[in-house]
Scaffold this motif. Sequence first.
Motif, PDB file in Angstrom:
ATOM      1  N   GLY A   1       0.821  -1.204   0.000  1.00  0.00           N
ATOM      2  CA  GLY A   1       0.000   0.000   0.000  1.00  0.00           C
ATOM      3  C   GLY A   1       0.853   1.250   0.000  1.00  0.00           C
ATOM      4  O   GLY A   1       1.882   1.308   0.674  1.00  0.00           O
ATOM      5  N   ARG A   2       0.455   2.228  -0.790  1.00  0.00           N
ATOM      6  CA  ARG A   2       1.127   3.516  -0.796  1.00  0.00           C
ATOM      7  C   ARG A   2       0.164   4.562  -1.315  1.00  0.00           C
ATOM      8  O   ARG A   2      -0.772   4.281  -2.057  1.00  0.00           O
ATOM      9  CB  ARG A   2       2.393   3.483  -1.641  1.00  0.00           C
ATOM     10  N   GLY A   3       0.387   5.818  -0.943  1.00  0.00           N
ATOM     11  CA  GLY A   3      -0.457   6.893  -1.417  1.00  0.00           C
ATOM     12  C   GLY A   3      -0.677   7.952  -0.351  1.00  0.00           C
ATOM     13  O   GLY A   3      -0.311   7.773   0.816  1.00  0.00           O
ATOM     14  N   SER A   4      -1.275   9.064  -0.745  1.00  0.00           N
ATOM     15  CA  SER A   4      -1.513  10.166   0.186  1.00  0.00           C
ATOM     16  C   SER A   4      -2.930  10.107   0.719  1.00  0.00           C
ATOM     17  O   SER A   4      -3.815   9.507   0.106  1.00  0.00           O
ATOM     18  CB  SER A   4      -1.274  11.507  -0.522  1.00  0.00           C
ATOM     19  N   GLU A   5      -3.137  10.725   1.861  1.00  0.00           N
ATOM     20  CA  GLU A   5      -4.466  10.751   2.462  1.00  0.00           C
ATOM     21  C   GLU A   5      -4.648  12.043   3.243  1.00  0.00           C
ATOM     22  O   GLU A   5      -3.690  12.670   3.683  1.00  0.00           O
ATOM     23  CB  GLU A   5      -4.672   9.552   3.386  1.00  0.00           C
ATOM     24  N   GLU A   6      -5.905  12.441   3.406  1.00  0.00           N
ATOM     25  CA  GLU A   6      -6.236  13.649   4.143  1.00  0.00           C
ATOM     26  C   GLU A   6      -5.968  13.449   5.635  1.00  0.00           C
ATOM     27  O   GLU A   6      -6.253  12.388   6.188  1.00  0.00           O
ATOM     28  CB  GLU A   6      -7.708  14.003   3.943  1.00  0.00           C
ATOM     29  N   VAL A   7      -5.438  14.467   6.262  1.00  0.00           N
ATOM     30  CA  VAL A   7      -5.196  14.420   7.697  1.00  0.00           C
ATOM     31  C   VAL A   7      -6.512  14.510   8.465  1.00  0.00           C
ATOM     32  O   VAL A   7      -6.694  13.860   9.495  1.00  0.00           O
ATOM     33  CB  VAL A   7      -4.248  15.561   8.116  1.00  0.00           C
ATOM     34  N   GLY A   8      -7.446  15.302   7.931  1.00  0.00           N
ATOM     35  CA  GLY A   8      -8.730  15.464   8.602  1.00  0.00           C
ATOM     36  C   GLY A   8      -8.579  16.173   9.936  1.00  0.00           C
ATOM     37  O   GLY A   8      -7.833  17.150  10.053  1.00  0.00           O
ATOM     38  N   ASP A   9      -9.256  15.656  10.969  1.00  0.00           N
ATOM     39  CA  ASP A   9      -9.198  16.309  12.277  1.00  0.00           C
ATOM     40  C   ASP A   9      -8.141  15.705  13.198  1.00  0.00           C
ATOM     41  O   ASP A   9      -8.085  16.018  14.382  1.00  0.00           O
ATOM     42  CB  ASP A   9     -10.568  16.251  12.965  1.00  0.00           C
ATOM     43  N   ARG A  10      -7.302  14.837  12.647  1.00  0.00           N
ATOM     44  CA  ARG A  10      -6.241  14.253  13.468  1.00  0.00           C
ATOM     45  C   ARG A  10      -5.190  15.302  13.832  1.00  0.00           C
ATOM     46  O   ARG A  10      -4.788  16.108  12.995  1.00  0.00           O
ATOM     47  CB  ARG A  10      -5.563  13.092  12.734  1.00  0.00           C
ATOM     48  N   LYS A  11      -4.731  15.290  15.070  1.00  0.00           N
ATOM     49  CA  LYS A  11      -3.699  16.210  15.538  1.00  0.00           C
ATOM     50  C   LYS A  11      -2.315  15.571  15.510  1.00  0.00           C
ATOM     51  O   LYS A  11      -1.304  16.261  15.443  1.00  0.00           O
ATOM     52  CB  LYS A  11      -4.015  16.668  16.961  1.00  0.00           C
ATOM     53  N   ALA A  12      -2.293  14.235  15.576  1.00  0.00           N
ATOM     54  CA  ALA A  12      -1.024  13.513  15.583  1.00  0.00           C
ATOM     55  C   ALA A  12      -1.275  12.065  15.199  1.00  0.00           C
ATOM     56  O   ALA A  12      -2.405  11.569  15.292  1.00  0.00           O
ATOM     57  CB  ALA A  12      -0.371  13.589  16.953  1.00  0.00           C
ATOM     58  N   ILE A  13      -0.229  11.403  14.754  1.00  0.00           N
ATOM     59  CA  ILE A  13      -0.295   9.970  14.463  1.00  0.00           C
ATOM     60  C   ILE A  13       0.563   9.260  15.498  1.00  0.00           C
ATOM     61  O   ILE A  13       1.769   9.501  15.602  1.00  0.00           O
ATOM     62  CB  ILE A  13       0.218   9.654  13.052  1.00  0.00           C
ATOM     63  N   THR A  14      -0.074   8.409  16.290  1.00  0.00           N
ATOM     64  CA  THR A  14       0.599   7.654  17.350  1.00  0.00           C
ATOM     65  C   THR A  14       0.056   6.232  17.347  1.00  0.00           C
ATOM     66  O   THR A  14      -0.890   5.912  16.627  1.00  0.00           O
ATOM     67  CB  THR A  14       0.331   8.284  18.724  1.00  0.00           C
ATOM     68  N   THR A  15       0.610   5.386  18.179  1.00  0.00           N
ATOM     69  CA  THR A  15       0.056   4.036  18.311  1.00  0.00           C
ATOM     70  C   THR A  15      -1.362   4.096  18.875  1.00  0.00           C
ATOM     71  O   THR A  15      -2.199   3.262  18.549  1.00  0.00           O
ATOM     72  CB  THR A  15       0.937   3.173  19.228  1.00  0.00           C
ATOM     73  N   LYS A  16      -1.649   5.107  19.702  1.00  0.00           N
ATOM     74  CA  LYS A  16      -2.999   5.240  20.257  1.00  0.00           C
ATOM     75  C   LYS A  16      -3.996   5.695  19.201  1.00  0.00           C
ATOM     76  O   LYS A  16      -5.156   5.277  19.202  1.00  0.00           O
ATOM     77  CB  LYS A  16      -2.986   6.222  21.430  1.00  0.00           C
ATOM     78  N   SER A  17      -3.564   6.575  18.285  1.00  0.00           N
ATOM     79  CA  SER A  17      -4.473   7.039  17.241  1.00  0.00           C
ATOM     80  C   SER A  17      -4.770   5.939  16.220  1.00  0.00           C
ATOM     81  O   SER A  17      -5.761   5.993  15.513  1.00  0.00           O
ATOM     82  CB  SER A  17      -3.898   8.265  16.525  1.00  0.00           C
ATOM     83  N   GLU A  18      -3.883   4.934  16.153  1.00  0.00           N
ATOM     84  CA  GLU A  18      -4.059   3.819  15.225  1.00  0.00           C
ATOM     85  C   GLU A  18      -4.671   2.627  15.958  1.00  0.00           C
ATOM     86  O   GLU A  18      -4.200   1.491  15.854  1.00  0.00           O
ATOM     87  CB  GLU A  18      -2.703   3.432  14.616  1.00  0.00           C
ATOM     88  N   GLU A  19      -5.738   2.874  16.676  1.00  0.00           N
ATOM     89  CA  GLU A  19      -6.355   1.844  17.511  1.00  0.00           C
ATOM     90  C   GLU A  19      -6.860   0.658  16.684  1.00  0.00           C
ATOM     91  O   GLU A  19      -6.680  -0.505  17.063  1.00  0.00           O
ATOM     92  CB  GLU A  19      -7.516   2.448  18.303  1.00  0.00           C
ATOM     93  N   LYS A  20      -7.498   0.940  15.539  1.00  0.00           N
ATOM     94  CA  LYS A  20      -8.020  -0.151  14.709  1.00  0.00           C
ATOM     95  C   LYS A  20      -6.884  -1.006  14.155  1.00  0.00           C
ATOM     96  O   LYS A  20      -6.984  -2.234  14.107  1.00  0.00           O
ATOM     97  CB  LYS A  20      -8.859   0.413  13.564  1.00  0.00           C
ATOM     98  N   LEU A  21      -5.810  -0.341  13.733  1.00  0.00           N
ATOM     99  CA  LEU A  21      -4.656  -1.078  13.223  1.00  0.00           C
ATOM    100  C   LEU A  21      -4.065  -1.945  14.324  1.00  0.00           C
ATOM    101  O   LEU A  21      -3.732  -3.113  14.097  1.00  0.00           O
ATOM    102  CB  LEU A  21      -3.603  -0.106  12.693  1.00  0.00           C
ATOM    103  N   SER A  22      -3.936  -1.381  15.516  1.00  0.00           N
ATOM    104  CA  SER A  22      -3.394  -2.131  16.639  1.00  0.00           C
ATOM    105  C   SER A  22      -4.226  -3.359  16.942  1.00  0.00           C
ATOM    106  O   SER A  22      -3.689  -4.451  17.184  1.00  0.00           O
ATOM    107  CB  SER A  22      -3.329  -1.230  17.884  1.00  0.00           C
ATOM    108  N   SER A  23      -5.549  -3.201  16.895  1.00  0.00           N
ATOM    109  CA  SER A  23      -6.445  -4.321  17.167  1.00  0.00           C
ATOM    110  C   SER A  23      -6.315  -5.410  16.102  1.00  0.00           C
ATOM    111  O   SER A  23      -6.292  -6.603  16.419  1.00  0.00           O
ATOM    112  CB  SER A  23      -7.892  -3.815  17.232  1.00  0.00           C
ATOM    113  N   SER A  24      -6.229  -4.988  14.848  1.00  0.00           N
ATOM    114  CA  SER A  24      -6.108  -5.954  13.750  1.00  0.00           C
ATOM    115  C   SER A  24      -4.791  -6.715  13.830  1.00  0.00           C
ATOM    116  O   SER A  24      -4.741  -7.930  13.619  1.00  0.00           O
ATOM    117  CB  SER A  24      -6.204  -5.233  12.403  1.00  0.00           C
TER     118      SER A  24
END
Length: 285
Positions: free
Chosen positions: A60-83
Motif C-alpha cells: 500500500g502507498r499513497g496520500s491521504e487527508e489528515v482530517g481532524d487528526r492532531k497527531a499519528i501515534t500508536t494510540k491514534s491507530e487503535e483499529k490497526l493495533s487491534s487488527s
Amino acid sequence: MEDILIPKERRDAVVLIGVDRGENVEFIKVYAVSEEKAEETLEAFLNAKGLFPADYRLVGRGSEEVGDRKAITTKSEEKLSSSLARLGLRLLSNGVLYLDGIERVYQLTLVSEKLYAKLRRMRESQGVKKRGGSLSISSALSLGLHTLIVNWRGINVEPLVPEDATLLREPSPAEVLEAMKTSPQVVVETVFPEKYFAVPFGVRIKIPPLSKEEFARELEDRIGVQVDENMLDDYPAELLNYRSIESIAHIVEELLKMGVDKEKALETAIFVNLGFVPSDFRLED
C-alpha cells in the motif's frame, strides 16, 4: 537519520511496526509529509534495523487527508493495533508525528513474506464470523492494505470500508492500478476475481454465496411467503445472494399489485430473476 529507532516527537515522518513475540518485524507502515520523505524514512529504518527490503512486500502507498487528526501515534491507530493483535503482532512506533499545519500525509505499507502468506491463507474466510485464526471483514480492512473483496453473498460492504479508502466496484485492472498510485488503500468489490489475478492486493477476502436453505429462509422473511428449496434447484451459486432476494421481492410486490396470488407471484419472480418467464403465466386484462 541516526535517531530513526529512538521514540521521540517528530515533524516529518513516523514509523509504525508490528512485531511478533520474538520481536521480528512483520509489518511496517510509514507516515510522512511527502512521498520522498516516506521513502527516505523507510530506507533509513530498514538499514538501522538490519532488515532486507527483499523480505517485504509493498502492499500500500499513497496520500491521504489528515482530517481532524492532531497527531499519528500508536494510540491514534487503535483499529490497526487491534487488527495486528489478532494476527499475533504488537504495534510499536518510533514516536509521534505531529500534524500541525499539515493537510495530507503520504504512507507506505509493507508486510513480511511470512505475514503475507498468513494473510493469503486467511482469504478463504467468510468474513461474517470470527473463527479460529480468521479475521472479520472490518478487521481485515483496518489493516490499511489494498483489498479485493469477492462478494458472492451480495452483502453491503460499504459501511465497513475505512473513510480514507477508495471503494471501486467491478473496475478494470488498469483503473485499480491507477487508483493505487494516489489512494492509501484501494478496496475492490467484485464477483469476478479472475480479472484481478495480476493486481498486487495485500488482502483477498472471499464471501461465499448463501446456501439454498439460507436463501430460502431469507427470502421468506423478506416477502412473508413460504419458499420451497426445490424451487431453487436451477439457481446457479452466483445468484444466491441478497441482491437476488431484493430483486425477487420487488417482482413479487409488483405482481401482487396486479392481482396475482402470492404463490404464483413467487414462482414467477424466481423464474424472472433467472431470466425466464413460465410458459403458463398469463395476466388477464
